[in-house]
Scaffold this active site. Structure first.
Site, PDB file in Angstrom:
ATOM      1  N   SER A  77       0.755  -1.241   0.029  1.00  0.00           N
ATOM      2  CA  SER A  77       0.152   0.065   0.071  1.00  0.00           C
ATOM      3  C   SER A  77       0.837   1.140  -0.092  1.00  0.00           C
ATOM      4  CB  SER A  77      -0.805  -0.062   1.394  1.00  0.00           C
ATOM      5  OG  SER A  77      -1.482  -1.101   1.462  1.00  0.00           O
ATOM      6  N   HIS A 114      -1.547  -3.342  -7.051  1.00  0.00           N
ATOM      7  CA  HIS A 114      -2.244  -2.981  -5.502  1.00  0.00           C
ATOM      8  C   HIS A 114      -3.685  -3.087  -5.827  1.00  0.00           C
ATOM      9  CE1 HIS A 114      -3.153   0.640  -2.817  1.00  0.00           C
ATOM     10  NE2 HIS A 114      -3.057  -0.565  -2.029  1.00  0.00           N
ATOM     11  N   GLU A 156      -4.364  -0.932  -8.851  1.00  0.00           N
ATOM     12  CA  GLU A 156      -3.784   0.298  -9.181  1.00  0.00           C
ATOM     13  C   GLU A 156      -2.308  -0.272  -9.525  1.00  0.00           C
ATOM     14  OE1 GLU A 156      -2.791   2.775  -5.592  1.00  0.00           O
ATOM     15  OE2 GLU A 156      -2.894   4.678  -6.868  1.00  0.00           O
TER      16      GLU A 156
END
Ligand code: NAI
Length: 284
Positions: A117, A138, A150
């Site tokens: 993250s 992600h 992502e």
């Protein structure tokens, strides 16, 4: 059949293994904790059964999908993977050590992705001999449900690696979005300052948590208010990500709200401890 390895079988790893196996990948699911592997397998089974009940998966699919997931504690399982997705604990030391080992064990052409993250993909890539093949993938929680991946390009990530990962995410039924490697990427860089501001509003007595969340839900059409979301993510995780933004971007606008620090110090971490901005009946 394509072979993948997922490292870390916690909240995110079980969901990533589930989605890969559902889309015909043969998956080695690796965790250093045997108990995490048992829990992950039972979570995947429960989630697949839920999909059957909802009518989004044929009744015979769960057995075939589970049959494609091979759980184990040995990292050597990456030896046959063309894609490795690392979803181990969010600690730079853990991830750097893992990538050094995975780089030695995985085929030279394999792509090594991290679900981090907040840790720099560029720094992770620099621990390997193939930074052009290291990338961020992600996924969002819960992985089988959430649409976004992502995709984070590190400083040395190649166009070819990015194109393969974008295509892989699409083939998993997800919508990938390409972003560059800066602290917090896009998702957390935009989300966490909003959550932090909501916490400042509580601290300064602007409104109650429920009032703040209602403003954002009904006024801005957010499905969940920022404080309920903070409890869901975990207040310790929120604080850690704000610190990454503050340190990495060097701007005091990312300074964590003192109330957030105080709640983390008190052990009120949100849903997982039963108490955060709201109270929850049971832990979990
Ligand atoms: P978690 O704590 O649920 O699971 C992490 C797992 O990694 C544990 O089962 C642990 O035993 C295992 N592990 C730790 N070190 C290991 C090693 N050296 N080798 C093999 N396994 C190891 O964590 P969670 O929430 O699944 O997060 C994983 C990653 O995904 C983190 O990088 C986190 O930042 C990221 N992430 C988490 C989201 C969330 O909502 N929980 C959302 C998006 C990303």
């Amino acid at each position: 059949m394509s072979r993948a390895a997922v490292i870390g079988a916690g909240t995110m790893g079980n969901g990533i293994a589930h989605v890969l196996a559902q889309h015909e990948w043969d998956v080695a699911l690796v965790d250093s904790a045997p108990a995490a592997l048992e829990k992950a397998t039972s979570t995947i089974r429960t989630n697949l059964e839920r999909q059957v009940k909802k009518g989004t998966l044929p009744a015979e699919a769960p057995a075939a999908i589970l049959g494609r997931i091979h759980a184990g504690t040995g990292l050597e399982a990456v030896g046959e993977a063309s894609l490795v997705v690392e979803a181990a604990s969010e600690s730079p030391a853990v991830k750097f050590a893992l990538f050094e080992k995975i780089d030695r064990l995985a085929p030279a052409e394999a792509i090594l992705a991290s679900n981090t993250s907040s840790i720099s993909i560029t720094e992770i890539g620099a621990r390997t001999g193939r930074p052009d093949r290291v990338i961020g993938m992600h996924f969002m929680n819960p992985v089988p449900v959430m649409q976004l991946v992502e995709v984070i390009r590190g400083h040395a990530t190649s166009d070819a690696t990015t194109a393969t990962v974008m295509e892989t995410a699409r083939a998993l039924g997800k919508t990938p979005v390409e972003v560059n490697d800066y602290p917090g990427f896009v998702s957390n860089r935009v989300l966490l300052p909003m959550i932090n501001e909501a916490i400042f509003c509580v601290m300064e007595g602007v409104a109650t948590p429920d009032a703040i969340d209602t403003v954002m839900k009904l006024g801005m059409a957010h499905p969940m208010g920022p404080l309920a979301l903070a409890d869901f993510i975990g207040l310790d995780v929120c604080l850690a990500i704000l610190e990454v933004l503050h340190r990495g971007l060097g701007d005091d606008k990312y300074r964590a709200a003192p109330l957030l620090r105080r709640m983390v110090a008190a052990g009120d971490l949100g849903r997982k401890t039963g108490k955060g901005f709201y109270h929850y009946g049971a832990k979990g």
